[in-house]
Design a protein around this motif. Structure first.
Motif, mmCIF file in Angstrom:
data_model
loop_
_atom_site.group_PDB
_atom_site.id
_atom_site.type_symbol
_atom_site.label_atom_id
_atom_site.label_comp_id
_atom_site.label_asym_id
_atom_site.label_seq_id
_atom_site.Cartn_x
_atom_site.Cartn_y
_atom_site.Cartn_z
ATOM 1 N N LEU A 104 35.764 111.489 -21.856
ATOM 2 C CA LEU A 104 35.661 111.242 -19.939
ATOM 3 C C LEU A 104 36.223 110.976 -19.135
ATOM 4 C CD1 LEU A 104 32.356 109.636 -21.774
ATOM 5 C CD2 LEU A 104 32.053 111.559 -20.956
ATOM 6 N N ASP A 105 36.105 111.419 -17.977
ATOM 7 C CA ASP A 105 37.047 111.490 -17.153
ATOM 8 C C ASP A 105 37.290 110.280 -16.479
ATOM 9 O OD1 ASP A 105 35.348 111.644 -15.485
ATOM 10 O OD2 ASP A 105 35.679 112.959 -15.236
ATOM 11 N N ASP A 108 33.364 109.109 -14.960
ATOM 12 C CA ASP A 108 32.210 109.413 -16.353
ATOM 13 C C ASP A 108 32.424 107.539 -17.024
ATOM 14 O OD1 ASP A 108 30.735 111.267 -15.154
ATOM 15 O OD2 ASP A 108 31.718 112.327 -16.370
ATOM 16 N N LEU A 112 29.206 105.400 -17.422
ATOM 17 C CA LEU A 112 28.967 106.007 -19.059
ATOM 18 C C LEU A 112 27.532 105.491 -19.183
ATOM 19 C CD1 LEU A 112 28.751 107.536 -20.949
ATOM 20 C CD2 LEU A 112 30.127 105.262 -22.493
ATOM 21 N N LEU A 113 27.069 104.102 -18.869
ATOM 22 C CA LEU A 113 25.941 102.826 -18.809
ATOM 23 C C LEU A 113 25.167 103.510 -18.289
ATOM 24 C CD1 LEU A 113 27.316 99.185 -20.178
ATOM 25 C CD2 LEU A 113 26.222 101.033 -21.492
ATOM 26 N N MET A 115 24.642 106.232 -16.384
ATOM 27 C CA MET A 115 23.904 107.153 -16.951
ATOM 28 C C MET A 115 23.533 107.560 -18.175
ATOM 29 S SD MET A 115 26.658 109.861 -15.242
ATOM 30 C CE MET A 115 28.269 109.789 -16.864
ATOM 31 N N LEU A 116 23.780 106.255 -19.106
ATOM 32 C CA LEU A 116 22.353 107.007 -20.456
ATOM 33 C C LEU A 116 21.621 105.792 -20.446
ATOM 34 C CD1 LEU A 116 25.793 106.256 -23.091
ATOM 35 C CD2 LEU A 116 25.194 107.894 -22.920
ATOM 36 N N ASN A 121 22.926 110.938 -12.432
ATOM 37 C CA ASN A 121 23.898 110.920 -12.643
ATOM 38 C C ASN A 121 25.236 110.761 -11.674
ATOM 39 O OD1 ASN A 121 24.025 112.006 -15.000
ATOM 40 N ND2 ASN A 121 24.561 113.627 -15.340
ATOM 41 N N ARG A 125 27.234 107.489 -10.696
ATOM 42 C CA ARG A 125 28.844 108.203 -10.572
ATOM 43 C C ARG A 125 29.584 107.126 -8.753
ATOM 44 N NH1 ARG A 125 28.467 114.219 -12.342
ATOM 45 N NH2 ARG A 125 29.243 113.730 -15.274
#
Ligand SMILES: Nc1ncnc2c1ncn2[C@@H]1O[C@H](COP(=O)(O)OP(=O)(O)OP(=O)(O)O)[C@@H](O)[C@H]1O
Ligand SMILES: [Mg+2]
Lengths: 236, 399
Positions: A104-105, A108, A112-113, A115-116, A121, A125
């Motif tokens: 992941l860049d 992200d 991540l957290l 988004m999960l 998104n 971000r």
């Protein structure tokens, strides 16, 4: 005393049973207020990692009490149900190595957290980008972790720890692989973030370079802590 | 929501594509094996369709003429013609042999048919040339033999001229057919060579029972009958409109004392008996290929997962659900399967026409194959998922 922040009393941890049992923690007391950065220092085998794992809700203490803000997490063998959700929502982790997700860049990795957790998104971000700006790595937002310098990676890891605005950040030797200039930079950032986001930060370290930056230090030896005032040197 | 699996695949696409291609070739082989079986079934059906027959009349108590040898007197068809519901009946012979052409030979099924006419047994359509019209020494060949119009080919003692070419006329084992006039085919199948005939005549001449002074002409009659070939392998029957095959078959069975098979029964014999062993052989291959594919996917997924233990520990520590991690591995396994299937389907489509025998790739088989690939990938990811779920989040913190 400030009821917020993290507080443990009489925390004990025994590994194993019977004759081979090891008492890694023998009654630890500790209290860290929001916005405060404290050091946790001790010789090898003294129980630093064990304490950090208990604080991080990765392992459960055998006895003792821990509260996070008003909420009781452990109380003499009792524990709240969902430790995983607690880790996700209330605790940030920074490790010795940044351990970023290599596929992941930077943005992200940080986002991540949320988004999960099903947040949009874009929103996640956006928040990641704000943190990157605050940490002065916004120009690397779209880079892959393997293309960052050690210091940049560590700052990204700090941003990841901060994404959910956790009341507590646990840092395990966060400056070990860095030279003194970068190590101090990381400490400055942690202090700054602690103030800005009202976060209690606990830093396990061996690193002589950063020890003078703490206002308060917990020494741990043979499973017991005692508190000491630090130099609290400023970064200027 | 973010797709961890997809991002990992994009990041390490080389690894996935290479593994996927490897798996894909294996899947291609699997699809081809299924195609080989379908091709065999289709060849069998083509054989039945192209004969143009509704009923096959063969020697009693045999499964002839394709699955077992059968011989019927070549005048039996006259009696059959008189049975109710019979429109046409024609003799036919089948003989698989090497057909010579200059200094090479081609494996082919030589079919003896009644020349001209609309009788069953003749190839249904030609791609070049004309039908067999003369009673002798003309041939119509399937283009798979490689024969050209006007070419001379040799079958046993006689030389034939190729006057027509046809297509998709194959035996149940996939050999192309060569049609020749019935009389020539009977000779090819039943006539002995000259030395054997001389031997046989000598033996008859010294046998007092056949060559007694009291019965002049007996020896000649015997010799004549011994060199005649009054047999064919089967009689192909077309029935009149309005009759059902079973209704026409029954009286022939009863009154002509011959075995009669309908189209449905014949198909059962060909598919159920003649190619049954080959089908099981192929089935065995399919099972092994499925197991090997599963093992490969399982091994790859396990290796990939073990290589990510650190990341998985971190993901767990920061509160990622086990479900999310398991789903990521599952998705990757299925992704690998999908890449494999696409590569497999393309390669099977690419190499199927090069096979010497007919390979029939059915869309239904591809769909079933795809379902099997997905199921196999899901099962194969279980090992990797178990390994990932065992990872302790405390590992991320270390000692
Ligand atoms: N899983 C375990 N099972 C049994 N004993 C353990 C386990 N983990 C740690 N210990 C023991 O508990 C004690 C404290 O270990 P801990 O890892 O907390 O030390 P540490 O202060 O982190 O040391 P270091 O600075 O070397 O990392 C040690 O005596 C160790 O052997
Ligand atoms: Mg340790």
């Amino acid at each position: 005393m400030n009821p917020e922040g993290i507080r443990i009393t009489g925390l004990m941890k025994r590994y194993g049973k019977g004759e081979t049992a090891v008492d890694a923690l023998k009654g630890v007391d500790m209290q860290v207020a929001p916005g405060e950065v404290v050091g946790l220092i001790g010789p090898s085998g003294s129980g630093k990692s064990t304490l950090l794992k208990c604080l991080g809700a990765v392992i459960e203490p055998t006895a003792g009490k821990m509260t996070l803000g008003e909420e009781v997490i452990y109380d003499d063998g009792w524990k709240i149900k969902d430790l995983r959700a607690l880790r996700r929502d209330r605790i940030g982790f920074v490790f010795q190595a940044p351990y970023l997700i290599p596929f992941l860049d930077v943005t992200d990795n940080i986002a991540l957290l949320p988004m999960l957790a099903g947040r949009p998104n874009n929103e996640a971000r956006q928040r990641a980008l704000e943190l990157l700006k605050a940490l002065d790595v916004a120009h690397r937002a779209r880079a892959m972790p393997s293309h960052l310098s050690g210091g940049e990676q560590q700052r990204v890891a700090i941003a990841r720890a901060l994404i959910n605005r956790p009341p507590v950040i646990l840092a395990d030797e966060p400056t070990a692989p860095l030279d003194s200039e970068r190590a101090l930079a990381v400490m400055r950032i942690l202090n700054q973030m602690a103030r800005q986001y009202e976060t209690a930060v606990i830093v396990v370290t061996h690193d002589e370079k950063i020890v003078p930056t703490f206002r308060r230090i917990y020494h741990i030896r043979d499973g017991r802590t005692h508190e000491e005032a630090g130099e609290g040197r400023s970064f200027e | 929501m973010i797709s961890l699996a997809g991002r990992d695949i994009l990041h390490a696409w080389g690894k996935f594509v290479f593994t996927g291609v490897g798996l894909g070739l294996l899947i291609g082989v699997t699809l081809t094996m299924a195609g080989v079986y379908r091709g065999m079934v289709d060849d069998a059906k083509a054989l039945l369709d192209n004969s143009g027959a509704d009923l096959w009349v063969v020697q009693k108590d045999t499964l002839g003429p394709y699955a077992e040898s059968s011989s019927v007197y070549d005048d039996a068809y006259r009696g059959i013609l008189g049975m109710p519901g019979v429109e046409r009946a024609a003799n036919v012979t089948y003989l698989t042999m090497q057909v010579r052409r200059e200094d090479t030979d081609v494996r082919a099924m030589v079919v003896g048919v009644v020349p001209g006419g609309p009788e069953p047994g003749q190839p249904g359509y030609l791609v070049a040339g004309r039908r067999i019209t003369r009673g002798h020494y003309e041939a119509v060949a399937d283009i798979a033999t490689g024969f050209k119009l006007g070419e001379k080919i040799q079958i046993r003692r006689n030389v034939f001229t190729v006057v027509g070419l046809t297509k998709r006329m194959v035996s149940s084992s996939g050999d192309p057919m060569v049609f020749i006039p019935l009389k020539d085919a009977q000779e090819a199948q039943f006539l002995k060579d000259n030395d054997a005939i001389i031997q046989q005549r000598r033996r008859s001449a010294v046998n007092p029972a056949f060559n007694s002074p009291g019965s002049p002409g007996l020896l000649e009659a015997l010799n004549a009958s011994q060199s005649a070939n009054p047999y064919v392998n089967a009689v192909l029957v077309q029935i009149k409109p309005g009759y059902s095959p079973d209704d026409v078959a029954e009286p022939i069975r009863r009154w002509k004392r011959l075995q009669v098979y309908t189209r449905a029964q014949m198909e059962k014999i060909l598919v159920g008996k003649l190619i049954a062993t080959s089908a099981r052989q192929i089935g065995m291959f399919l099972v092994i290929l499925a197991v090997v594919s599963a093992a490969i996917v399982a091994f790859i997924m396990y290796t990939l997962t073990i290589g990510k233990v650190r990341e998985i520990a971190v993901l767990k520590l920061i509160g990622t659900r086990n479900r999310t991690i398991a789903f990521m591995i599952l998705q990757q396994a299925v992704g690998l399967g999908v890449i494999g299937f696409v590569v497999g389907k393309i390669s099977a489509t690419f190499w199927a026409p090069i096979f010497p025998k007919y390979v029939l790739l059915e869309p239904g088989d591809a769909a079933r194959g795809f379902a099997a690939v997905v199921v196999i990938c899901v099962l194969a990811s279980v090992l990797a998922i178990r390994a990932a779920l065992k990872v302790d989040p405390a590992e991320a913190i270390g000692g």
